[in-house]
Design an enzyme around this catalytic site. Structure first.
Site, PDB file in Angstrom:
ATOM      1  N   ASP A 223      12.012  -1.774  66.910  1.00 54.86           N
ATOM      2  CA  ASP A 223      13.207  -2.625  67.005  1.00 54.86           C
ATOM      3  C   ASP A 223      14.249  -1.901  67.849  1.00 54.86           C
ATOM      4  O   ASP A 223      14.182  -0.677  68.029  1.00 54.86           O
ATOM      5  CB  ASP A 223      13.793  -2.958  65.626  1.00 54.86           C
ATOM      6  CG  ASP A 223      14.963  -3.941  65.715  1.00 54.86           C
ATOM      7  OD1 ASP A 223      14.880  -4.896  66.517  1.00 54.86           O
ATOM      8  OD2 ASP A 223      15.978  -3.757  65.017  1.00 54.86           O
ATOM      9  N   SER A 224      15.234  -2.674  68.318  1.00 57.55           N
ATOM     10  CA  SER A 224      16.337  -2.058  69.065  1.00 57.55           C
ATOM     11  C   SER A 224      17.160  -1.156  68.147  1.00 57.55           C
ATOM     12  O   SER A 224      17.867  -0.275  68.621  1.00 57.55           O
ATOM     13  CB  SER A 224      17.240  -3.150  69.633  1.00 57.55           C
ATOM     14  OG  SER A 224      17.811  -3.889  68.562  1.00 57.55           O
TER      15      SER A 224
ATOM     16  N   CYS B 168      11.463  -7.337  66.636  1.00 53.29           N
ATOM     17  CA  CYS B 168      12.700  -7.626  67.364  1.00 53.29           C
ATOM     18  C   CYS B 168      12.463  -8.909  68.132  1.00 53.29           C
ATOM     19  O   CYS B 168      11.579  -8.969  69.004  1.00 53.29           O
ATOM     20  CB  CYS B 168      12.992  -6.474  68.323  1.00 53.29           C
ATOM     21  SG  CYS B 168      14.381  -6.765  69.423  1.00 53.29           S
TER      22      CYS B 168
ATOM     23  N   GLU C 160      24.956  -3.147  62.935  1.00 50.88           N
ATOM     24  CA  GLU C 160      24.548  -1.778  63.299  1.00 50.88           C
ATOM     25  C   GLU C 160      25.639  -0.760  62.973  1.00 50.88           C
ATOM     26  O   GLU C 160      25.360   0.342  62.544  1.00 50.88           O
ATOM     27  CB  GLU C 160      24.248  -1.688  64.811  1.00 50.88           C
ATOM     28  CG  GLU C 160      22.885  -2.188  65.216  1.00 50.88           C
ATOM     29  CD  GLU C 160      21.747  -1.205  64.922  1.00 50.88           C
ATOM     30  OE1 GLU C 160      21.905  -0.006  65.159  1.00 50.88           O
ATOM     31  OE2 GLU C 160      20.698  -1.665  64.439  1.00 50.88           O
TER      32      GLU C 160
ATOM     33  N   CYS D 149      16.714 -13.292  64.544  1.00 56.32           N
ATOM     34  CA  CYS D 149      17.018 -11.899  64.895  1.00 56.32           C
ATOM     35  C   CYS D 149      16.793 -11.110  63.622  1.00 56.32           C
ATOM     36  O   CYS D 149      17.313 -11.485  62.562  1.00 56.32           O
ATOM     37  CB  CYS D 149      18.467 -11.763  65.363  1.00 56.32           C
ATOM     38  SG  CYS D 149      19.016 -10.042  65.495  1.00 56.32           S
TER      39      CYS D 149
ATOM     40  N   HIS E 110      17.892  -8.444  62.530  1.00 57.09           N
ATOM     41  CA  HIS E 110      19.111  -7.921  61.887  1.00 57.09           C
ATOM     42  C   HIS E 110      19.707  -8.938  60.910  1.00 57.09           C
ATOM     43  O   HIS E 110      20.326  -8.564  59.916  1.00 57.09           O
ATOM     44  CB  HIS E 110      20.177  -7.594  62.928  1.00 57.09           C
ATOM     45  CG  HIS E 110      19.954  -6.304  63.660  1.00 57.09           C
ATOM     46  ND1 HIS E 110      18.995  -6.153  64.623  1.00 57.09           N
ATOM     47  CD2 HIS E 110      20.577  -5.097  63.558  1.00 57.09           C
ATOM     48  CE1 HIS E 110      19.048  -4.908  65.101  1.00 57.09           C
ATOM     49  NE2 HIS E 110      19.998  -4.254  64.463  1.00 57.09           N
TER      50      HIS E 110
END
Ligand code: DGL
Length: 270
Positions: free
Chosen positions: A7-8, A70, A162, A194, A196
């Site tokens: 993932d980012s 992701c 984040e 997403c 997240h």
């Protein structure tokens, strides 16, 4: 077997948790490109370059199978990575297709022509890059007809998650839901496109209200990987290792991950 999970940043941990739960005998090596998150505001070239670097790092660690946990990388970079050629014996899978199969009531490998499905109005919440790619609509059109998709690019939300700012994350999620509702007042289902956003699923659920079904991507991806491994047992062999790699500052990333998941997690430098 050690599966790479890319993932980012930290969002892919939501998928990792579901994978560990569904496949307790497997090993998972997580790679968070925290130094370059968020991806959702980057251009396609950048997303492709960063995704390739992460995937190659996981291959070098012995992860023959890598899951892009992701949506942004899956939507923008996966097809190009596959077209460029994946080395023999290695695979990269994305998180989009399991979601769309669930939405369109299909089993894996059902390649019949697109057909009408029960859902008619679907809200998609995703990063600006995922929305701009139109990958969701493209994959959906292969499988279903007559589904109206309204996509909301959720600018700022990944950054707020984040950096560990829950108040900002909640305010942004609520305002993105309100913006979408102005264009689609009564969606039947919402896709949190997403990884997240699964970390703030309760906020989305509260903002959307009880009549909207939320598609939970981590559980769908875990089910689909279990199915894939049953069909491709060659990827289910070998040593099971676990670990967490980050391109960011391991101590800071470990602290944020522990806060998000509610248990200690030790990242090391990628
Ligand atoms: N968690 C990612 C996704 O699923 C990445 C978002 C980002 O880095 O902007 O899209």
């Amino acid at each position: 077997m050690t599966v790479g999970v890319f993932d980012s940043g930290l969002g892919g941990l939501t998928v990792l948790e579901a994978l560990v739960h569904r496949l307790p005998g497997a090993g998972f090596l997580y790679y968070g490109d925290n130094a370059h998150a968020p991806y959702g505001t980057r251009d396609a070239e950048d997303i492709h370059r960063l995704t390739r670097a992460g995937v190659e790092r996981l291959w070098a660690e012995g992860c023959d199978l890598v899951v892009l946990a992701c949506n942004t990388a899956s939507a923008v970079a996966l097809r190009r990575l596959q077209e460029e050629g994946v080395p023999a014996g290695r695979r990269v899978l994305g998180v989009f297709v399991p979601l769309i199969e669930a939405l369109t009531e299909r089993r894996w490998g059902d390649n019949s022509p697109p057909r009408e499905v029960a859902l008619k109005h679907v809200a998609l919440f995703a990063t600006p890059a995922t929305v701009a790619s139109r990958a969701f609509q493209r994959e959906l059109a292969f499988r279903a007809i007559g589904v109206d998709v309204e996509a909301q690019p959720c600018g700022g939300l990944v950054d707020a998650i984040e950096t560990g700012d829950p108040i900002l994350a909640e305010a942004l999620a609520r305002s993105h839901v309100a913006a979408l509702r102005r264009r689609m007042p009564r969606p039947e289902a919402a896709v949190l496109g997403c990884t997240h956003y699964a970390l703030i699923e309760d906020t989305f659920r509260a903002a959307l209200g009880p009549g909207v079904r939320i598609l939970s991507q981590p559980a769908l991806v875990a089910e689909s990987l279990a199915d894939y491994l049953a069909r491709r047992p060659e990827f289910a062999r070998g040593e099971a290792r676990a670990g967490f790699l980050t391109t960011g500052d391991p101590a800071a990333v470990s602290d944020r991950a522990a806060l998000l998941l509610g248990r200690p997690i030790a990242f090391r430098a990628a």
